[in-house]
Scaffold this motif. Structure first.
Motif, PDB file in Angstrom:
ATOM      1  N   ASP A  38     -13.377  10.429 -62.569  1.00 33.48           N
ATOM      2  CA  ASP A  38     -12.666   9.869 -61.421  1.00 33.48           C
ATOM      3  C   ASP A  38     -13.342  10.376 -60.137  1.00 33.48           C
ATOM      4  O   ASP A  38     -14.274  11.188 -60.189  1.00 33.48           O
ATOM      5  N   ALA A  39     -12.889   9.909 -59.023  1.00 26.64           N
ATOM      6  CA  ALA A  39     -13.532  10.236 -57.742  1.00 26.64           C
ATOM      7  C   ALA A  39     -13.553  11.738 -57.466  1.00 26.64           C
ATOM      8  O   ALA A  39     -14.562  12.276 -57.001  1.00 26.64           O
ATOM      9  N   LYS A  40     -12.459  12.419 -57.762  1.00 26.78           N
ATOM     10  CA  LYS A  40     -12.396  13.858 -57.514  1.00 26.78           C
ATOM     11  C   LYS A  40     -13.399  14.600 -58.408  1.00 26.78           C
ATOM     12  O   LYS A  40     -14.106  15.504 -57.948  1.00 26.78           O
ATOM     13  N   GLU A  41     -13.474  14.216 -59.671  1.00 30.13           N
ATOM     14  CA  GLU A  41     -14.416  14.850 -60.593  1.00 30.13           C
ATOM     15  C   GLU A  41     -15.865  14.589 -60.165  1.00 30.13           C
ATOM     16  O   GLU A  41     -16.706  15.481 -60.251  1.00 30.13           O
ATOM     17  N   ARG A  42     -16.145  13.381 -59.683  1.00 32.34           N
ATOM     18  CA  ARG A  42     -17.490  13.068 -59.177  1.00 32.34           C
ATOM     19  C   ARG A  42     -17.853  13.959 -57.998  1.00 32.34           C
ATOM     20  O   ARG A  42     -18.975  14.454 -57.910  1.00 32.34           O
ATOM     21  N   THR A  43     -16.916  14.152 -57.105  1.00 32.75           N
ATOM     22  CA  THR A  43     -17.149  14.991 -55.932  1.00 32.75           C
ATOM     23  C   THR A  43     -17.441  16.430 -56.352  1.00 32.75           C
ATOM     24  O   THR A  43     -18.378  17.059 -55.848  1.00 32.75           O
ATOM     25  N   ILE A  44     -16.657  16.935 -57.292  1.00 33.22           N
ATOM     26  CA  ILE A  44     -16.851  18.316 -57.763  1.00 33.22           C
ATOM     27  C   ILE A  44     -18.204  18.464 -58.448  1.00 33.22           C
ATOM     28  O   ILE A  44     -18.964  19.395 -58.151  1.00 33.22           O
ATOM     29  N   LEU A  45     -18.536  17.551 -59.354  1.00 36.93           N
ATOM     30  CA  LEU A  45     -19.802  17.652 -60.073  1.00 36.93           C
ATOM     31  C   LEU A  45     -20.988  17.468 -59.128  1.00 36.93           C
ATOM     32  O   LEU A  45     -21.996  18.174 -59.250  1.00 36.93           O
TER      33      LEU A  45
END
Length: 64
Positions: A38-45
């Motif tokens: 999801d968008a949050k996971e993409r940002t973190i990675l």
């Protein structure tokens, strides 16, 4: 059928991770681009990729 690309040896420590980064980085970039996150996971990675890209040999010391 198993996907051999999904099986990587255990990463022992930070030095081992850094040594493998040239192989691991493209996998992480593909994961960021995939719909699996999801968008949050993409940002973190993405932030983690940027962080690891900034690590150099002088930042690491390998314990004997």
């Amino acid at each position: 059928m198993t996907d051999d690309r999904a099986c990587i040896p255990t990463i022992k420590d930070l030095f081992d991770f850094y040594q493998r980064w040239p192989d691991l980085r493209p996998r992480m970039v593909r994961l960021v681009a995939s719909p699996r996150l999801d968008a949050k996971e993409r940002t973190i990675l993405s932030a983690m990729i940027d962080l690891v890209d900034r690590v150099g040999p002088s930042d690491l010391s390998q314990d004997d």
